[in-house]
Design a protein around this motif. Sequence first.
Motif, PDB file in Angstrom:
ATOM      1  N   GLU A 236       0.616  -1.249   0.085  1.00 17.00           N
ATOM      2  CA  GLU A 236       0.297  -0.087  -0.339  1.00 17.00           C
ATOM      3  C   GLU A 236       0.824   1.163  -0.056  1.00 17.00           C
ATOM      4  O   GLU A 236       0.316   2.572  -0.730  1.00 17.00           O
ATOM      5  CB  GLU A 236      -1.086   0.172   1.376  1.00 17.00           C
ATOM      6  CG  GLU A 236      -2.035  -1.303   0.981  1.00 17.00           C
ATOM      7  CD  GLU A 236      -2.500  -1.210   2.643  1.00 17.00           C
ATOM      8  OE1 GLU A 236      -4.097  -1.851   2.459  1.00 17.00           O
ATOM      9  OE2 GLU A 236      -2.143  -1.476   3.671  1.00 17.00           O
ATOM     10  N   MET A 237       1.564   1.271   0.875  1.00 19.79           N
ATOM     11  CA  MET A 237       2.802   2.255   0.516  1.00 19.79           C
ATOM     12  C   MET A 237       3.519   2.652  -0.563  1.00 19.79           C
ATOM     13  O   MET A 237       3.239   3.524  -0.597  1.00 19.79           O
ATOM     14  CB  MET A 237       4.007   2.127   0.844  1.00 19.79           C
ATOM     15  CG  MET A 237       5.297   3.384   1.855  1.00 19.79           C
ATOM     16  SD  MET A 237       6.702   2.867   0.681  1.00 19.79           S
ATOM     17  CE  MET A 237       7.352   1.766   1.117  1.00 19.79           C
ATOM     18  N   VAL A 238       3.792   1.884  -1.125  1.00 17.66           N
ATOM     19  CA  VAL A 238       4.089   1.897  -2.952  1.00 17.66           C
ATOM     20  C   VAL A 238       3.008   2.345  -3.851  1.00 17.66           C
ATOM     21  O   VAL A 238       3.250   2.654  -4.383  1.00 17.66           O
ATOM     22  CB  VAL A 238       4.916  -0.138  -3.648  1.00 17.66           C
ATOM     23  CG1 VAL A 238       5.393   0.939  -4.707  1.00 17.66           C
ATOM     24  CG2 VAL A 238       6.268   0.103  -2.019  1.00 17.66           C
ATOM     25  N   ALA A 239       1.902   1.377  -2.981  1.00 16.97           N
ATOM     26  CA  ALA A 239       0.819   2.275  -3.857  1.00 16.97           C
ATOM     27  C   ALA A 239       0.402   3.410  -3.944  1.00 16.97           C
ATOM     28  O   ALA A 239       0.726   4.293  -5.146  1.00 16.97           O
ATOM     29  CB  ALA A 239       0.216   1.248  -4.128  1.00 16.97           C
TER      30      ALA A 239
ATOM     31  N   ASN B 266       8.390  -3.080  -9.621  1.00 15.27           N
ATOM     32  CA  ASN B 266       8.386  -3.979 -11.273  1.00 15.27           C
ATOM     33  C   ASN B 266       6.929  -4.013 -11.814  1.00 15.27           C
ATOM     34  O   ASN B 266       6.600  -3.451 -13.428  1.00 15.27           O
ATOM     35  CB  ASN B 266       9.418  -4.724 -11.540  1.00 15.27           C
ATOM     36  CG  ASN B 266      10.623  -4.489 -10.952  1.00 15.27           C
ATOM     37  OD1 ASN B 266      11.101  -3.577 -11.533  1.00 15.27           O
ATOM     38  ND2 ASN B 266      11.670  -5.324 -10.711  1.00 15.27           N
ATOM     39  N   GLY B 267       6.107  -4.748 -10.436  1.00 11.53           N
ATOM     40  CA  GLY B 267       4.758  -5.420 -11.006  1.00 11.53           C
ATOM     41  C   GLY B 267       3.956  -4.166 -11.803  1.00 11.53           C
ATOM     42  O   GLY B 267       3.405  -3.953 -12.677  1.00 11.53           O
ATOM     43  N   TYR B 268       4.125  -3.001 -11.079  1.00  4.99           N
ATOM     44  CA  TYR B 268       3.652  -1.558 -11.294  1.00  4.99           C
ATOM     45  C   TYR B 268       3.830  -1.363 -12.727  1.00  4.99           C
ATOM     46  O   TYR B 268       3.364  -0.607 -13.212  1.00  4.99           O
ATOM     47  CB  TYR B 268       2.744  -0.872 -10.478  1.00  4.99           C
ATOM     48  CG  TYR B 268       2.485  -1.000  -8.526  1.00  4.99           C
ATOM     49  CD1 TYR B 268       1.895  -1.687  -9.253  1.00  4.99           C
ATOM     50  CD2 TYR B 268       2.208   0.165  -7.723  1.00  4.99           C
ATOM     51  CE1 TYR B 268       1.252  -2.388  -7.887  1.00  4.99           C
ATOM     52  CE2 TYR B 268       2.104  -0.868  -6.293  1.00  4.99           C
ATOM     53  CZ  TYR B 268       1.004  -2.025  -6.519  1.00  4.99           C
ATOM     54  OH  TYR B 268       0.809  -2.523  -5.571  1.00  4.99           O
ATOM     55  N   ALA B 269       5.238  -1.555 -12.948  1.00  5.46           N
ATOM     56  CA  ALA B 269       5.974  -0.972 -14.430  1.00  5.46           C
ATOM     57  C   ALA B 269       5.451  -1.181 -15.537  1.00  5.46           C
ATOM     58  O   ALA B 269       4.742  -0.830 -16.819  1.00  5.46           O
ATOM     59  CB  ALA B 269       7.180  -0.568 -13.976  1.00  5.46           C
ATOM     60  N   MET B 270       5.095  -2.495 -14.907  1.00  7.54           N
ATOM     61  CA  MET B 270       4.414  -3.436 -16.144  1.00  7.54           C
ATOM     62  C   MET B 270       3.140  -3.883 -16.504  1.00  7.54           C
ATOM     63  O   MET B 270       2.981  -4.052 -17.507  1.00  7.54           O
ATOM     64  CB  MET B 270       5.204  -5.575 -15.189  1.00  7.54           C
ATOM     65  CG  MET B 270       5.188  -6.132 -16.236  1.00  7.54           C
ATOM     66  SD  MET B 270       6.161  -7.564 -16.219  1.00  7.54           S
ATOM     67  CE  MET B 270       5.302  -8.572 -14.717  1.00  7.54           C
TER      68      MET B 270
ATOM     69  N   MET C  62      -3.592  -3.053 -12.250  1.00  6.62           N
ATOM     70  CA  MET C  62      -2.542  -3.629 -10.908  1.00  6.62           C
ATOM     71  C   MET C  62      -2.426  -2.004  -9.845  1.00  6.62           C
ATOM     72  O   MET C  62      -2.782  -2.337  -8.596  1.00  6.62           O
ATOM     73  CB  MET C  62      -1.594  -4.660 -11.185  1.00  6.62           C
ATOM     74  CG  MET C  62      -1.394  -4.634  -9.765  1.00  6.62           C
ATOM     75  SD  MET C  62      -0.175  -6.151  -9.603  1.00  6.62           S
ATOM     76  CE  MET C  62       1.367  -5.962 -10.042  1.00  6.62           C
ATOM     77  N   PHE C  63      -1.751  -1.287 -10.822  1.00  5.91           N
ATOM     78  CA  PHE C  63      -1.300  -0.443 -10.013  1.00  5.91           C
ATOM     79  C   PHE C  63      -2.704   0.618  -9.432  1.00  5.91           C
ATOM     80  O   PHE C  63      -2.577   1.014  -8.730  1.00  5.91           O
ATOM     81  CB  PHE C  63      -0.123   0.480 -10.777  1.00  5.91           C
ATOM     82  CG  PHE C  63      -0.429   2.098 -10.255  1.00  5.91           C
ATOM     83  CD1 PHE C  63      -0.028   3.019  -8.888  1.00  5.91           C
ATOM     84  CD2 PHE C  63      -0.528   3.042 -11.466  1.00  5.91           C
ATOM     85  CE1 PHE C  63       0.038   4.417  -8.500  1.00  5.91           C
ATOM     86  CE2 PHE C  63      -0.341   4.544 -10.522  1.00  5.91           C
ATOM     87  CZ  PHE C  63      -0.142   4.659  -9.301  1.00  5.91           C
ATOM     88  N   PHE C  64      -3.364   0.767 -10.896  1.00  4.22           N
ATOM     89  CA  PHE C  64      -4.827   1.044 -10.362  1.00  4.22           C
ATOM     90  C   PHE C  64      -5.379   0.651  -9.413  1.00  4.22           C
ATOM     91  O   PHE C  64      -5.931   1.843  -8.632  1.00  4.22           O
ATOM     92  CB  PHE C  64      -5.804   1.483 -11.469  1.00  4.22           C
ATOM     93  CG  PHE C  64      -4.540   2.448 -12.174  1.00  4.22           C
ATOM     94  CD1 PHE C  64      -3.835   3.582 -12.400  1.00  4.22           C
ATOM     95  CD2 PHE C  64      -5.935   2.689 -13.749  1.00  4.22           C
ATOM     96  CE1 PHE C  64      -3.724   4.531 -13.588  1.00  4.22           C
ATOM     97  CE2 PHE C  64      -5.532   3.975 -14.557  1.00  4.22           C
ATOM     98  CZ  PHE C  64      -4.374   4.969 -14.581  1.00  4.22           C
ATOM     99  N   PHE C  65      -5.790  -0.391  -9.640  1.00  6.65           N
ATOM    100  CA  PHE C  65      -6.683  -1.315  -8.536  1.00  6.65           C
ATOM    101  C   PHE C  65      -6.285  -1.375  -6.887  1.00  6.65           C
ATOM    102  O   PHE C  65      -6.676  -0.750  -6.648  1.00  6.65           O
ATOM    103  CB  PHE C  65      -6.031  -2.337  -8.883  1.00  6.65           C
ATOM    104  CG  PHE C  65      -7.205  -3.401  -8.045  1.00  6.65           C
ATOM    105  CD1 PHE C  65      -8.776  -3.531  -8.188  1.00  6.65           C
ATOM    106  CD2 PHE C  65      -6.854  -4.596  -6.845  1.00  6.65           C
ATOM    107  CE1 PHE C  65      -9.037  -4.329  -7.001  1.00  6.65           C
ATOM    108  CE2 PHE C  65      -7.440  -4.902  -6.385  1.00  6.65           C
ATOM    109  CZ  PHE C  65      -8.983  -5.116  -6.181  1.00  6.65           C
ATOM    110  N   ASP C  66      -5.507  -1.426  -6.884  1.00  8.50           N
ATOM    111  CA  ASP C  66      -3.922  -1.238  -5.565  1.00  8.50           C
ATOM    112  C   ASP C  66      -4.091   0.209  -4.456  1.00  8.50           C
ATOM    113  O   ASP C  66      -4.110   0.255  -3.790  1.00  8.50           O
ATOM    114  CB  ASP C  66      -2.468  -1.785  -5.883  1.00  8.50           C
ATOM    115  CG  ASP C  66      -2.593  -3.512  -5.799  1.00  8.50           C
ATOM    116  OD1 ASP C  66      -3.237  -3.725  -5.536  1.00  8.50           O
ATOM    117  OD2 ASP C  66      -1.465  -3.757  -5.754  1.00  8.50           O
TER     118      ASP C  66
END
Length: 314
Positions: free
Chosen positions: A177-180, A273-277, A281-285
């Motif tokens: 959550e912090m990274v998101a 890396n997950g959010y960059a790809m 997923m980034f939007f959802f989190d």
Amino acid sequence: MGLLIAVVVILVMNGVADGLSMNYYLFTCPFAEMIIKNTVNKALQSDPTLAAGLLRMHFHDCFIEGCDGSVLIDSTKGNTAEKDSPANLSLRGYEIIDAAKEQLEKQCPGVVSCADILAMAARDAVFFAGGPVYDIPKGRKDGRRSKIEDTANLPPPSFNSSQLINMFGQHGFTVQEMVALSGAHTLGTARCSSFKSRLSNFDSKNDLDPSLDTQFARTLAKTCSAGDNAEQPFDSSRNAFDNDYFNALQRKAGVLFSDQTLFASVTTRGIVNGYAMNQAMFFFDFLRAMVKMGLLDVKEGSKGEVRNSCRMIN
């Protein structure tokens, strides 16, 4: 998408205090949402850079004294308020909150809190900048305290990932959550004063911050040649809400040390890396973490008030 958002909000809201609800203003001020959305939309059409200001203001509000509109209060002779802290001098968009409040006071006086206006304005700013659509529960009351010394609890740009994990953890956020939430830096700019320490005399071994790409360091140095208040966009699409911020971190082109540390640290690199790809997923989190953030230390009932003006306590 609507169902997905509803499910997310229900999941996040399982532990929500009784006083908040999605339809809080349904009978007392039915046009509240529309008035705020239109005010934000109009402001962003004439100045898209204000989206970053509104999102950051909501974050800076919630991290200090909870989401209670304390960041909106003006200083007085006897009290220096949060907004005059060095950490908050770059916040923008107060006039948007004022404009929405003014219209709401005409429609339904004394009903809609400044804390709710700010939370809804940040949500609408994300949407108008191309980010995820989400809804938030309403019913926050406005706080009666705003003191400059409290802003010591905002994460400074010099924090490393462990310090960020610790500070966000104290507010109940997971590492993910912090990274998101850090991805909010996909909007806006940083002032040279907040990253110039990375460019010379970085530490006893390095003149330049070793986590910084040397070519990008030249870009930052050029920005700083115009002085401490010169601004550098966080990523190449400063007014668009996307995952470009995470792509920049992969290229070692994070503007703040506290940005780049998310990629430099093994603990958080996989999430970056997950959010960059995967932008979805980034939007959802992100929307899930934003709903959760909007519930930090919410004041209800007699613990707060509905201010007549967002700039002063009643």
